[in-house]
Design an enzyme around this catalytic site. Structure first.
Site, PDB file in Angstrom:
ATOM      1  N   ASP A  29       2.890  -4.621   7.997  1.00  0.00           N
ATOM      2  CA  ASP A  29       1.697  -3.803   7.842  1.00  0.00           C
ATOM      3  C   ASP A  29       0.503  -4.745   8.026  1.00  0.00           C
ATOM      4  O   ASP A  29       0.201  -5.561   7.155  1.00  0.00           O
ATOM      5  CB  ASP A  29       1.722  -3.173   6.438  1.00  0.00           C
ATOM      6  CG  ASP A  29       0.424  -2.453   6.106  1.00  0.00           C
ATOM      7  OD1 ASP A  29      -0.572  -2.620   6.834  1.00  0.00           O
ATOM      8  OD2 ASP A  29       0.400  -1.730   5.086  1.00  0.00           O
ATOM      9  N   GLN A  88      -4.673  -5.189   6.809  1.00  0.00           N
ATOM     10  CA  GLN A  88      -5.676  -6.094   6.225  1.00  0.00           C
ATOM     11  C   GLN A  88      -5.695  -7.459   6.895  1.00  0.00           C
ATOM     12  O   GLN A  88      -6.486  -8.322   6.510  1.00  0.00           O
ATOM     13  CB  GLN A  88      -5.413  -6.275   4.727  1.00  0.00           C
ATOM     14  CG  GLN A  88      -5.576  -5.020   3.922  1.00  0.00           C
ATOM     15  CD  GLN A  88      -7.012  -4.483   3.969  1.00  0.00           C
ATOM     16  OE1 GLN A  88      -7.966  -5.211   4.217  1.00  0.00           O
ATOM     17  NE2 GLN A  88      -7.160  -3.197   3.725  1.00  0.00           N
ATOM     18  N   CYS A 107      -4.683   2.407  -3.728  1.00  0.00           N
ATOM     19  CA  CYS A 107      -3.416   2.903  -3.130  1.00  0.00           C
ATOM     20  C   CYS A 107      -2.284   1.913  -3.343  1.00  0.00           C
ATOM     21  O   CYS A 107      -1.402   1.761  -2.480  1.00  0.00           O
ATOM     22  CB  CYS A 107      -3.576   3.220  -1.646  1.00  0.00           C
ATOM     23  SG  CYS A 107      -4.688   4.570  -1.339  1.00  0.00           S
ATOM     24  N   LYS A 160     -10.425  -0.840  10.524  1.00  0.00           N
ATOM     25  CA  LYS A 160     -10.514  -2.053   9.704  1.00  0.00           C
ATOM     26  C   LYS A 160     -10.886  -3.252  10.572  1.00  0.00           C
ATOM     27  O   LYS A 160     -11.019  -4.367  10.082  1.00  0.00           O
ATOM     28  CB  LYS A 160      -9.194  -2.321   8.987  1.00  0.00           C
ATOM     29  CG  LYS A 160      -8.653  -1.096   8.268  1.00  0.00           C
ATOM     30  CD  LYS A 160      -8.341  -1.340   6.846  1.00  0.00           C
ATOM     31  CE  LYS A 160      -7.562  -0.180   6.277  1.00  0.00           C
ATOM     32  NZ  LYS A 160      -8.011   0.224   4.955  1.00  0.00           N
ATOM     33  N   HIS A 189       0.874  -1.180   0.000  1.00  0.00           N
ATOM     34  CA  HIS A 189       0.000   0.000   0.000  1.00  0.00           C
ATOM     35  C   HIS A 189       0.916   1.237   0.000  1.00  0.00           C
ATOM     36  O   HIS A 189       2.026   1.185   0.527  1.00  0.00           O
ATOM     37  CB  HIS A 189      -0.835  -0.040   1.279  1.00  0.00           C
ATOM     38  CG  HIS A 189      -1.912   0.990   1.385  1.00  0.00           C
ATOM     39  ND1 HIS A 189      -1.663   2.287   1.754  1.00  0.00           N
ATOM     40  CD2 HIS A 189      -3.248   0.911   1.184  1.00  0.00           C
ATOM     41  CE1 HIS A 189      -2.808   2.958   1.781  1.00  0.00           C
ATOM     42  NE2 HIS A 189      -3.789   2.144   1.434  1.00  0.00           N
TER      43      HIS A 189
HETATM   44  N1  PMP Z   1      -1.856  -0.697   4.549  1.00  0.00           N
HETATM   45  C1  PMP Z   1      -2.811  -1.434   3.985  1.00  0.00           C
HETATM   46  C2  PMP Z   1      -2.486  -2.813   3.495  1.00  0.00           C
HETATM   47  C3  PMP Z   1      -4.104  -0.915   3.869  1.00  0.00           C
HETATM   48  O1  PMP Z   1      -5.059  -1.646   3.300  1.00  0.00           O
HETATM   49  C4  PMP Z   1      -4.370   0.386   4.350  1.00  0.00           C
HETATM   50  C5  PMP Z   1      -5.752   1.002   4.214  1.00  0.00           C
HETATM   51  N2  PMP Z   1      -6.319   0.866   2.964  1.00  0.00           N
HETATM   52  C6  PMP Z   1      -3.335   1.106   4.931  1.00  0.00           C
HETATM   53  C7  PMP Z   1      -2.089   0.525   5.016  1.00  0.00           C
HETATM   54  C8  PMP Z   1      -3.533   2.480   5.467  1.00  0.00           C
HETATM   55  O2  PMP Z   1      -4.412   2.456   6.551  1.00  0.00           O
HETATM   56  P1  PMP Z   1      -4.954   3.807   7.178  1.00  0.00           P
HETATM   57  O3  PMP Z   1      -5.489   4.615   6.029  1.00  0.00           O
HETATM   58  O4  PMP Z   1      -6.032   3.361   8.120  1.00  0.00           O
HETATM   59  O5  PMP Z   1      -3.820   4.466   7.851  1.00  0.00           O
END
Ligand code: PMP
Length: 431
Positions: free
Chosen positions: A225, A228, A389, A251, A148
């Protein structure tokens, strides 16, 4: 992926009668869980909402909504600083969540749990505190092609600041990390590995234990990270032996604006503060400042107290249901949906790793993902379209965008049927 990395609890070898019985049981359970989520009972365009955008954010159960509400109605005060009763109650509620998180991810100590705004802030904290104080020109940071943007850009900024360089683990056509390539990238100059536990676009569950084992052989710390993974598979930080683990409350059925950075105490202890301000100090004078102990050293300013209370309720909720039941249900939805979606002509699923969570991304020849997304929206089916993203990953697969359906504990096979039937209709319409 090596056997034993993560046992997906796949069903198999059961008799027809017991399969039917287990399906009925699951169906009743899910209907029961659905009652906990007020938003699932709303309609859009005269149709009941089907919410398949859970990888972006999950819906909130009443217990979470009410916990925040109760906090503001009966407790609201600032934490850590007051001797009055409300401030003490607010502090207790805030710190209670820290302990719940410690148990949920099986950290050794409460002070290894740092409250942040979310996964993004957690990763930026590690980059700017751990990375900036230690990395220099010539050092290398390993990430992967399926990250991401929040696990890419903070490292790019760090590289600009320090002269370090990024190295990228490639992704196979099925959406799996190339572990041989990863091993070849690991070198004495590697200073950190930062990899996603589960891909938000592909659903791939990465073999993180193997990744960590190889990194630790060279004494390289690993950040996972967990955005997910946290609500969908077990994340036991001691078992994984990761050095940092980042995730967002929203999440895992909790509120937005709060998340967690887990770090091993010995690493966090050595790291300089990320931000300066109230609460992170033990004394301040114009001659100099001494910093507070962990975890407060990394929690400058008034935190999201109501968010932490809501997150605590979300953890209670998940714990009461049990991750095993959630994994079983989401895996069964994934197999059901994958089979139906993969059979739709002209449709290509992007991401066919052998170990996946309930995320399906696809493209349809000749139809732009946004057109499919808009069509589905009018059927009250919420999916996400775009690059999620993960622009470098889109480039890897040669697509500008995908449509993504992502499951949560409250989704049903009936909702999958609606999705599949709507995709067939979209196909007819746009043909
Ligand atoms: N890493 C991953 C794998 C994600 O799916 C996301 C959210 N789409 C993020 C990081 C970022 O999370 P946040 O916007 O809640 O900081």
């Amino acid at each position: 992926m090596k056997m034993g990395e993560f046992n997906m609890n796949k069903q198999g070898g059961t008799s027809d009668a017991s399969t039917v019985e287990s399906e009925i049981k699951t169906h009743l359970l899910v209907q029961h869980w659905r009652k906990d989520f007020p938003i699932l009972h709303t309609s859009l365009y005269g149709k009941p909402l089907v919410y398949f955008d859970n990888a972006a954010t999950t819906q909130k159960p009443s217990i979470v909504i009410e916990a925040e509400n109760h906090y503001y109605r009966h407790i609201n005060a600032n934490v850590h600083r007051g001797i009055h009763t409300l401030s003490q109650q607010a502090t207790e509620a805030f710190e209670a969540t820290r302990n719940k998180i410690r148990q949920f991810i099986n950290a050794r100590y409460e002070h290894e749990i740092i409250f942040v705004r979310g996964t993004t802030e957690a990763i930026n904290l590690v980059a700017q505190s751990f990375g900036r104080s230690r990395f220099k020109a010539g050092d290398e940071i390993i990430i992967s092609a399926m990250e991401h943007h929040s696990n890419i850009v903070p490292w790019q900024i760090l590289c600009q600041q320090t002269g370090a360089a990024l190295r990228i683990v490639p992704v196979s056509d099925d959406g799996e990390l190339d572990i041989n390539a990863y091993q070849a990238l690991l070198k004495p100059k590697t200073k950190l590995v930062a990899i996603t536990h589960v891909s938000n676009t592909l659903g791939s569950i990465n073999p993180v234990k193997t990744i960590i084992k190889h990194a630790h052989e060279l004494h390289v710390p690993v950040l996972l990270d967990g955005a997910q993974a946290i609500a969908h598979i077990p994340a036991d930080v001691q078992d994984l032996d990761c050095d940092f683990y980042a995730f967002s409350s929203h999440k895992l059925y909790g509120p937005t604006g709060i998340g967690v950075l887990y770090g091993k105490a010995e690493l966090l202890d050595e790291m300089p503060p990320y931000q300066g301000g109230g609460d992170m100090i033990s004394s301040v004078s114009f001659e100099g400042t001494t910093y507070n102990k962990l975890p407060y050293k990394f929690e400058a300013g008034t935190p999201n107290i109501a968010g932490a209370v809501g997150l605590g309720a979300a953890v209670d909720y998940l714990t009461a249901i049990g991750l095993d039941a959630i994994v079983k249900h989401e895996q069964s939805l994934l197999s059901y949906a994958t089979e139906l979606i993969a059979n739709i002509p002209e449709l290509r699923i992007i991401g066919n790793a052998t170990q996946k969570t309930g995320i399906i991304s696809w493209v349809m020849a000749g139809v732009h993902p946004h057109d499919i997304g808009t069509f589905l929206d009018r059927q009250a089916i919420a999916v996400r379209t775009g690059h999620h993203c993960t622009m470098p990953l889109m480039e890897r697969f040669g697509v500008p965008a995908t449509v993504r359906a992502s499951f949560a504990l409250y989704n049903t096979k009936n909702e999958v049927d609606k999705l599949v039937s709507a995709i067939y209709q979209a196909r007819e319409l746009f043909k």
